[in-house]
Design a protein around this motif. Structure first.
Motif, PDB file in Angstrom:
ATOM      1  N   ASP A  34       0.868  -1.133   0.031  1.00  0.00           N
ATOM      2  CA  ASP A  34      -0.141   0.154   0.078  1.00  0.00           C
ATOM      3  C   ASP A  34       0.824   1.312   0.066  1.00  0.00           C
ATOM      4  OD1 ASP A  34       0.740   0.788   2.812  1.00  0.00           O
ATOM      5  OD2 ASP A  34      -0.555  -0.762   3.223  1.00  0.00           O
ATOM      6  N   GLY A  35       0.132   2.435  -0.028  1.00  0.00           N
ATOM      7  CA  GLY A  35       0.981   3.624   0.085  1.00  0.00           C
ATOM      8  C   GLY A  35       1.961   4.008   0.960  1.00  0.00           C
ATOM      9  N   LYS A  36       1.238   3.741   2.338  1.00  0.00           N
ATOM     10  CA  LYS A  36       2.279   3.845   3.513  1.00  0.00           C
ATOM     11  C   LYS A  36       3.511   2.973   3.360  1.00  0.00           C
ATOM     12  CE  LYS A  36       2.021   4.440   8.377  1.00  0.00           C
ATOM     13  NZ  LYS A  36       2.065   3.476   9.386  1.00  0.00           N
ATOM     14  N   SER A  52       1.580   2.019  -9.646  1.00  0.00           N
ATOM     15  CA  SER A  52       0.686   1.872  -8.496  1.00  0.00           C
ATOM     16  C   SER A  52      -0.725   1.521  -8.760  1.00  0.00           C
ATOM     17  CB  SER A  52       0.828   3.115  -7.676  1.00  0.00           C
ATOM     18  OG  SER A  52      -0.099   3.181  -6.357  1.00  0.00           O
ATOM     19  N   VAL A  58      -5.085   1.269   3.927  1.00  0.00           N
ATOM     20  CA  VAL A  58      -4.050   2.336   4.440  1.00  0.00           C
ATOM     21  C   VAL A  58      -4.008   3.707   4.030  1.00  0.00           C
ATOM     22  CG1 VAL A  58      -1.756   2.213   5.757  1.00  0.00           C
ATOM     23  CG2 VAL A  58      -3.002  -0.020   5.520  1.00  0.00           C
ATOM     24  N   MET A  59      -3.269   3.570   2.734  1.00  0.00           N
ATOM     25  CA  MET A  59      -3.123   4.779   1.941  1.00  0.00           C
ATOM     26  C   MET A  59      -3.314   4.401   0.762  1.00  0.00           C
ATOM     27  SD  MET A  59       0.350   7.147   1.218  1.00  0.00           S
ATOM     28  CE  MET A  59       0.470   7.692   3.030  1.00  0.00           C
ATOM     29  N   ASP A  60      -4.230   4.967  -0.130  1.00  0.00           N
ATOM     30  CA  ASP A  60      -4.698   4.569  -1.646  1.00  0.00           C
ATOM     31  C   ASP A  60      -3.497   5.281  -2.648  1.00  0.00           C
ATOM     32  OD1 ASP A  60      -5.787   7.186  -2.877  1.00  0.00           O
ATOM     33  OD2 ASP A  60      -6.403   7.463  -0.908  1.00  0.00           O
ATOM     34  N   SER A  63      -3.587   9.339  -2.948  1.00  0.00           N
ATOM     35  CA  SER A  63      -2.709  10.053  -1.943  1.00  0.00           C
ATOM     36  C   SER A  63      -1.215   9.780  -1.793  1.00  0.00           C
ATOM     37  CB  SER A  63      -3.214   9.532  -0.604  1.00  0.00           C
ATOM     38  OG  SER A  63      -4.715   9.704  -0.503  1.00  0.00           O
ATOM     39  N   PHE A  64      -0.969   8.560  -2.074  1.00  0.00           N
ATOM     40  CA  PHE A  64       0.426   8.113  -2.289  1.00  0.00           C
ATOM     41  C   PHE A  64       1.450   8.727  -3.287  1.00  0.00           C
ATOM     42  CE2 PHE A  64       3.483   5.241  -4.682  1.00  0.00           C
ATOM     43  CZ  PHE A  64       4.466   5.245  -3.903  1.00  0.00           C
ATOM     44  N   LYS A  66       0.660  11.766  -4.362  1.00  0.00           N
ATOM     45  CA  LYS A  66       0.747  13.342  -3.879  1.00  0.00           C
ATOM     46  C   LYS A  66       1.900  13.202  -2.838  1.00  0.00           C
ATOM     47  CE  LYS A  66      -4.183  14.461  -4.504  1.00  0.00           C
ATOM     48  NZ  LYS A  66      -5.141  14.575  -3.814  1.00  0.00           N
ATOM     49  N   GLU A  67       1.919  12.369  -1.975  1.00  0.00           N
ATOM     50  CA  GLU A  67       3.126  12.215  -1.031  1.00  0.00           C
ATOM     51  C   GLU A  67       4.385  12.141  -1.538  1.00  0.00           C
ATOM     52  OE1 GLU A  67       2.742  12.898   2.498  1.00  0.00           O
ATOM     53  OE2 GLU A  67       0.998  13.365   1.675  1.00  0.00           O
TER      54      GLU A  67
END
Length: 122
Positions: A34-36, A52, A58-60, A63-64, A66-67
């Motif tokens: 997951d993104g995290k 991805s 946890v983190m879609d 959102s991933f 963007k991070e």
């Protein structure tokens, strides 16, 4: 030296299929669920491309992305979204976050590899 591609998907079988195709084409892969998890695995590593999923716990994926784009060393890392989502609104959201390509599952490995070879960083 082989280029490294980060594969982020909550499905281990899909990560495996993508990794096998990429390794067969001469790439190294890092897998994350997951993104995290992905953010934890790329710290300080050179990643030439990210593939991805969008829908993950946890983190879609959006959102991933963007991070990842906030990290100076990964600001220009190309991202391919590999997802079951095909709505235009989701695609636009992904592009706005920084995704460069959108591949809808089920996909042909050749189709994904063509996108990878066009976008992978030198």
């Amino acid at each position: 030296m082989a280029k490294t591609i980060l594969v982020v998907d909550d499905s281990s079988s899909l990560r495996q299929v993508v990794s096998i195709a990429l390794k067969g084409a001469g790439y190294d892969t890092i897998e994350a669920c997951d993104g995290k998890d992905a953010l934890g695995k790329i710290g300080g590593r050179k990643v030439h491309l990210i593939i991805s999923d969008v829908n993950m716990p946890v983190m879609d994926g959006i959102s991933f992305v963007k991070e990842v784009k906030k990290l100076p060393e990964h600001r220009f890392t190309p991202v391919i979204m590999l997802t079951t989502e095909s709505q235009e609104a989701k695609k636009l959201e992904g592009q706005a976050a920084g995704a460069k390509a959108w591949v809808v599952k089920p996909f042909l490995p050749a189709q994904m590899l063509a996108a990878v070879s066009k976008l992978v960083l030198p």
